[in-house]
Design an enzyme around this catalytic site. Structure first.
Site, PDB file in Angstrom:
ATOM      1  N   ASP A 142      57.607  48.824  26.696  1.00  0.00           N
ATOM      2  CA  ASP A 142      56.515  48.660  25.737  1.00  0.00           C
ATOM      3  C   ASP A 142      55.262  49.386  26.222  1.00  0.00           C
ATOM      4  OD1 ASP A 142      55.269  47.736  23.454  1.00  0.00           O
ATOM      5  OD2 ASP A 142      54.629  45.858  24.365  1.00  0.00           O
ATOM      6  N   CYS A 196      71.376  38.995   8.297  1.00  0.00           N
ATOM      7  CA  CYS A 196      70.302  38.228   7.663  1.00  0.00           C
ATOM      8  C   CYS A 196      70.719  37.727   6.279  1.00  0.00           C
ATOM      9  CB  CYS A 196      69.034  39.071   7.536  1.00  0.00           C
ATOM     10  SG  CYS A 196      68.172  39.341   9.107  1.00  0.00           S
ATOM     11  N   CYS A 199      68.741  35.494   3.370  1.00  0.00           N
ATOM     12  CA  CYS A 199      67.646  34.713   3.971  1.00  0.00           C
ATOM     13  C   CYS A 199      66.332  35.495   3.938  1.00  0.00           C
ATOM     14  CB  CYS A 199      67.997  34.354   5.408  1.00  0.00           C
ATOM     15  SG  CYS A 199      66.722  33.401   6.259  1.00  0.00           S
ATOM     16  N   CYS A 202      61.616  34.329   7.146  1.00  0.00           N
ATOM     17  CA  CYS A 202      60.518  34.930   7.912  1.00  0.00           C
ATOM     18  C   CYS A 202      59.436  35.464   6.986  1.00  0.00           C
ATOM     19  CB  CYS A 202      61.040  36.038   8.827  1.00  0.00           C
ATOM     20  SG  CYS A 202      61.911  37.388   7.987  1.00  0.00           S
ATOM     21  N   CYS A 206      55.440  33.834   7.071  1.00  0.00           N
ATOM     22  CA  CYS A 206      54.324  34.600   7.634  1.00  0.00           C
ATOM     23  C   CYS A 206      53.001  34.109   7.043  1.00  0.00           C
ATOM     24  CB  CYS A 206      54.505  36.087   7.352  1.00  0.00           C
ATOM     25  SG  CYS A 206      53.162  37.100   8.032  1.00  0.00           S
ATOM     26  N   CYS A 222      49.020  41.285  10.434  1.00  0.00           N
ATOM     27  CA  CYS A 222      49.800  40.497  11.400  1.00  0.00           C
ATOM     28  C   CYS A 222      48.872  39.804  12.403  1.00  0.00           C
ATOM     29  CB  CYS A 222      50.776  41.414  12.127  1.00  0.00           C
ATOM     30  SG  CYS A 222      51.756  40.589  13.398  1.00  0.00           S
ATOM     31  N   CYS A 249      51.455  35.317  17.520  1.00  0.00           N
ATOM     32  CA  CYS A 249      51.990  34.424  16.491  1.00  0.00           C
ATOM     33  C   CYS A 249      53.505  34.480  16.564  1.00  0.00           C
ATOM     34  CB  CYS A 249      51.505  34.869  15.110  1.00  0.00           C
ATOM     35  SG  CYS A 249      52.177  33.896  13.746  1.00  0.00           S
ATOM     36  N   CYS A 252      57.350  33.837  12.425  1.00  0.00           N
ATOM     37  CA  CYS A 252      58.551  34.443  11.848  1.00  0.00           C
ATOM     38  C   CYS A 252      59.767  34.230  12.735  1.00  0.00           C
ATOM     39  CB  CYS A 252      58.335  35.931  11.562  1.00  0.00           C
ATOM     40  SG  CYS A 252      58.034  36.956  13.016  1.00  0.00           S
TER      41      CYS A 252
END
Length: 365
Positions: A142, A196, A199, A202, A206, A222, A249, A252
Site C-alpha cells: 500500500d 456476491c 446481495c 454493503c 454505507c 467515503c 470506517c 461495509c
C-alpha cells in the site's frame, strides 16, 4: 532446470510460515483494468489523493513501474486479533451506537501494517534469493502506485466485492494485501469466481452513499477517505454522517455475510492496544500533540497528524451533541471539552470545533 510450478508451491509454504494467509502470482498485463482506472480518475472520484493520478497508467503497468518485472507475487495477511470474539461484528455495531465513544477502524488498533507486511515480504524475497540467487524485485505494501486489489483478484486471493474490496470465501475481507514485483517468470495462480450474488448489503450499509453502484466507489464520500486521506475541511453535509467514527470506517465489512468467515491473525502485531479498547471522544480530544505522538507510535493512526485528529474528534463530538438522548450533564461535559480547543492555533481545528458547538442547537425537538 528451474521448476517454476514447484517454486510457486515453495513460495506458498514459505509464506504460510511467515504468517501470510495466502500467496499467489499474477501476470503483468493489466490492460483490461486501464479504462476503469482512467474513468475513475477523470470523474475525480479519487478526491484530493493526487498521488492516484500522478503516476498515470503505471498503476496498471507493473513492468513500467519497475522495469524488468515479469511476475507479481501477491500476499494477503489476516488482521483480526487472536482474541476477537465470535460476535465481533455485533460488538462493532454496538460501538457505533455509543456516541460518546470513539470508533477506530479495526485494522488500525495494532501495529502499523505497512511495517509488518513490508518486513515479512522482505523475508520472503530473501528466501527466494537464497534459492534462486540474486534477482530483481521490489516490495510494495500500500505504498506505491500498484493496483493491489486487481492483482489480488487475478491471482486467486479472492474476488472484488461490490464495495470494491477483495473478498475470500475462507477469509472474508479482514486482511491486508502486499506484493513483490519480480523479474522472474512464474506461472500465474488461477483467479476465483465472484460470490456476491444479488446481495447489496454493503451498498445499503454505507453511511454516506460512497458505494454509488455495485463495484463503484466515490472516495470523496467515503468516511475512511474523509478521516484519513483528506487534509482539508470535511464537507459540512458529510459531518453528521460520520457519527463517532474518528479514523476509518468498517461498515461495509461489518455488514458483509462473508466476514463470518474472517480469520484471526497468527501474529501479535495486530493485537489491539489497550488505549483503543473503549476510548471516549473527550479523552482523546484532550491529548496534546506529544501525547498523540506517544500513543500512536508505531501505529497507522499517526500518519494523519494531530491537527486532523482533532478535526475528526470535533466532528464526532458535534454529532454526539446532536443526539436527543444525551443528558444535560453529558452535553455540558462535551461542550467544555470542545471549548478547550476553541482557540487552537489551527484554523482547521477551530472551524470544526465551532461547527461542533453549534450542533447543540441542531438537536431535534
Amino acid at each position: 532446470m528451474f521448476d517454476a510450478v514447484h517454486f510457486v508451491s515453495q513460495l506458498q509454504a514459505w509464506g504460510r510460515a511467515l504468517g501470510f494467509a495466502q500467496i499467489g502470482v499474477a501476470g503483468v498485463d493489466l490492460s483490461s483494468a486501464e479504462p476503469g482506472l482512467l474513468a475513475w480518475l477523470a470523474e475525480g472520484r479519487h478526491g484530493d489523493m493526487h498521488y492516484m493520478a500522478s503516476h498515470g497508467l503505471k498503476r496498471a503497468r507493473p513492468a513500467e513501474l519497475v522495469p524488468g518485472t515479469l511476475s507479481v507475487i501477491t500476499a494477503r495477511m489476516d488482521y483480526l486479533p487472536a482474541a476477537t470474539p465470535a460476535d465481533w461484528q455485533a460488538v462493532e455495531w454496538q460501538r457505533l451506537q455509543r456516541p460518546h465513544e470513539a470508533a477506530v477502524s479495526l485494522y488500525a488498533r495494532g501495529r502499523d501494517y505497512h511495517k509488518v507486511l513490508r518486513q515479512r515480504l522482505q523475508k520472503l524475497a530473501d528466501q527466494m534469493a537464497s534459492a534462486l540467487g540474486p534477482f530483481g524485485y521490489r516490495v510494495f505494501t500500500d505504498s506505491a502506485p500498484v493496483l493491489e486489489a486487481e492483482l489480488a483478484s487475478r491471482s486467486g486471493q479472492g474476488w472484488r466485492g461490490k464495495h470494491t474490496l477483495v473478498l475470500n470465501r475462507e477469509g472474508g475481507s479482514m486482511f491486508f494485501l502486499g506484493e513483490i514485483l519480480v523479474d522472474v517468470a512464474l506461472p500465474a495462480t488461477p483467479a476465483t469466481s465472484g460470490h456476491c450474488g444479488q446481495c447489496q448489503a454493503c451498498i445499503s450499509a454505507c453511511p454516506t452513499g460512497a458505494i454509488t453502484a455495485p463495484y463503484q466507489l466515490d472516495a470523496r464520500r467515503c468516511i475512511s477517505y474523509l478521516t484519513i486521506e483528506h487534509a482539508g475541511p470535511i464537507p459540512e453535509a458529510m459531518r453528521p454522517l460520520l457519527g463517532n467514527r474518528i479514523y476509518g470506517c468498517d461498515d461495509c465489512q461489518l455488514i458483509c455475510p462473508w466476514n463470518k468467515f474472517a480469520q484471526r491473525s497468527t501474529l501479535p502485531d495486530f493485537e489491539a492496544r489497550p488505549v483503543w479498547q473503549r476510548p471516549t471522544l473527550v479523552q482523546l480530544l484532550a491529548w496534546s500533540e506529544d501525547e498523540f505522538l506517544r500513543h500512536t507510535e508505531g501505529s497507522p493512526i499517526r500518519r494523519i497528524g494531530h491537527e486532523r485528529w482533532l478535526r475528526n474528534l470535533a466532528v464526532a463530538l458535534g454529532n454526539a451533541l446532536r443526539q436527543p438522548s444525551a443528558t444535560a450533564t453529558e452535553r455540558q461535559h462535551w461542550q467544555a471539552a470542545l471549548q478547550a480547543r476553541a482557540e487552537h492555533p489551527s484554523a482547521l481545528v477551530r472551524e470544526h470545533v465551532r461547527w461542533a458547538l453549534q450542533s447543540a442547537d441542531a438537536v431535534p425537538t
